[in-house]
Design an enzyme around this catalytic site. Sequence first.
Site, short mmCIF file in Angstrom:
data_model
loop_
_atom_site.label_atom_id
_atom_site.label_comp_id
_atom_site.label_asym_id
_atom_site.label_seq_id
_atom_site.Cartn_x
_atom_site.Cartn_y
_atom_site.Cartn_z
N LYS A 36 0.85 -1.20 0.00
CA LYS A 36 0.00 0.00 0.00
C LYS A 36 0.88 1.24 0.00
O LYS A 36 2.02 1.22 0.45
CB LYS A 36 -0.96 0.02 1.19
N VAL B 1 11.07 -4.49 2.64
CA VAL B 1 10.94 -4.59 4.10
C VAL B 1 11.30 -3.23 4.71
O VAL B 1 12.26 -2.59 4.30
CB VAL B 1 11.88 -5.69 4.64
N ASP C 278 -2.68 -1.23 9.24
CA ASP C 278 -2.77 -1.34 7.78
C ASP C 278 -3.31 -2.69 7.31
O ASP C 278 -3.48 -2.90 6.11
CB ASP C 278 -1.38 -1.18 7.15
P1 ATP Z 1 4.56 -0.16 8.06
O1 ATP Z 1 3.39 -1.10 7.93
O2 ATP Z 1 4.79 0.22 9.47
O3 ATP Z 1 4.59 0.95 7.07
P2 ATP Z 1 6.88 -1.11 6.74
O4 ATP Z 1 6.26 -1.38 5.41
O5 ATP Z 1 7.73 0.09 6.86
O6 ATP Z 1 5.76 -1.08 7.82
P3 ATP Z 1 7.39 -3.87 7.16
O7 ATP Z 1 8.14 -4.45 6.03
O8 ATP Z 1 5.94 -4.17 7.27
O9 ATP Z 1 7.68 -2.34 7.21
O10 ATP Z 1 8.15 -4.31 8.51
C1 ATP Z 1 7.96 -3.63 9.72
C2 ATP Z 1 8.57 -4.47 10.85
O11 ATP Z 1 7.79 -5.65 11.02
C3 ATP Z 1 9.98 -4.91 10.61
O12 ATP Z 1 10.74 -4.40 11.66
C4 ATP Z 1 9.98 -6.42 10.64
O13 ATP Z 1 11.00 -6.91 11.47
C5 ATP Z 1 8.63 -6.78 11.26
N1 ATP Z 1 7.96 -7.92 10.61
C6 ATP Z 1 7.21 -8.86 11.23
N2 ATP Z 1 6.70 -9.73 10.35
C7 ATP Z 1 7.09 -9.34 9.14
C8 ATP Z 1 6.87 -9.84 7.83
N3 ATP Z 1 6.11 -10.92 7.61
N4 ATP Z 1 7.42 -9.18 6.80
C9 ATP Z 1 8.15 -8.06 7.03
N5 ATP Z 1 8.41 -7.55 8.25
C10 ATP Z 1 7.89 -8.18 9.30
#
Ligand code: ATP
Length: 297
Positions: A11, A96, A137
């Site tokens: 998203k 990530v 989200d």
């Molecule tokens: P946000 O939803 O806060 O915008 P983001 O997109 O910046 O998140 P993500 O990739 O969702 O970041 O990861 C956020 C945190 O969640 C990371 O620190 C990671 O260690 C943890 N995490 C737990 N499960 C997962 C997963 N299945 N995939 C990615 N990260 C994960």
Amino acid sequence: MTQVTVRAPAKINLHLGVGGLRPDGKHALATVYQAVGLYDDVTVVEADSWAVGLTEPVDGVPLGEDNIAVRAGRALTAHHGLDRAARITIAKGIPVMGGMAGGSADAAATLLALDRLWDLQTSDDDLLRIAGTLGSDVPFALLGGTALGTGHGEVVTPVPDASSVWWVVVLSDEGLSTPAVYAHFDELSPDVPAEPPVPDALVEALGTGYTDEIGDLLANDLWPAARDLRPDLVDVEVQLRSMAPDGVLLSGSGPTLLVLHEDVEEARTTVAELTALGMRCTLAPGPVAGAHVVTYA
Ligand code: ATP
């Protein structure tokens, strides 16, 4: 059925209005989500105990109970009073810690995949409610398309969106912690309203589908905090704005940056130019569907 694979999208937030910190420790949000065409595929099979793996190693993804996909599986079995477990395998296509809610996509995909694997017939309302307990989200990752997010982002209402656009997604080698960006936002903006206003003009522009108008109305309250924490992003932003003055956006809490294009050939040209400058970028269409089954076996 022994195996189900569900695909869930990344998203972006076309508008991310952040309000005050609520008593539950979450920020009130008024956001317009759009699902874009970068995906994680989540495959589930029945197992004796919960386990999670990746099809390819990816830094920063926990491989245990901390993985939000396992939390999703446990929440669904608890909802149904079941004593069952699954092995969850994730093929990550969403950056990530990129501000594109990859973890949330995995949680949504796991809910749907296990519901179908075990034929639980969970209602959409219940799936959305369980999703909201896992993260702000996660409900939107089930819904997809374009939607208004209120509450702390978990209350999602579809928004008519006549646009069809291409986002140039400019990736960063290093992630940015969402809690750190919000904490710095609180330092920078101590006097925000308890409830941020809903962006009516953007919602209206989406209904007409005019890309120029949508580009003018893109907004993200977290941007100043992200710039402070990652000054290197400012140079990238300046470069992007020189190419597309009105269509540049920080994705969620960053550090991913986005450039809006209506025309796919122009978007490809932007990707080529940025790649030549040494930036890592890809293309994603929007809006796209929410979590959906791609394979039953
Ligand atoms: P946000 O939803 O806060 O915008 P983001 O997109 O910046 O998140 P993500 O990739 O969702 O970041 O990861 C956020 C945190 O969640 C990371 O620190 C990671 O260690 C943890 N995490 C737990 N499960 C997962 C997963 N299945 N995939 C990615 N990260 C994960």
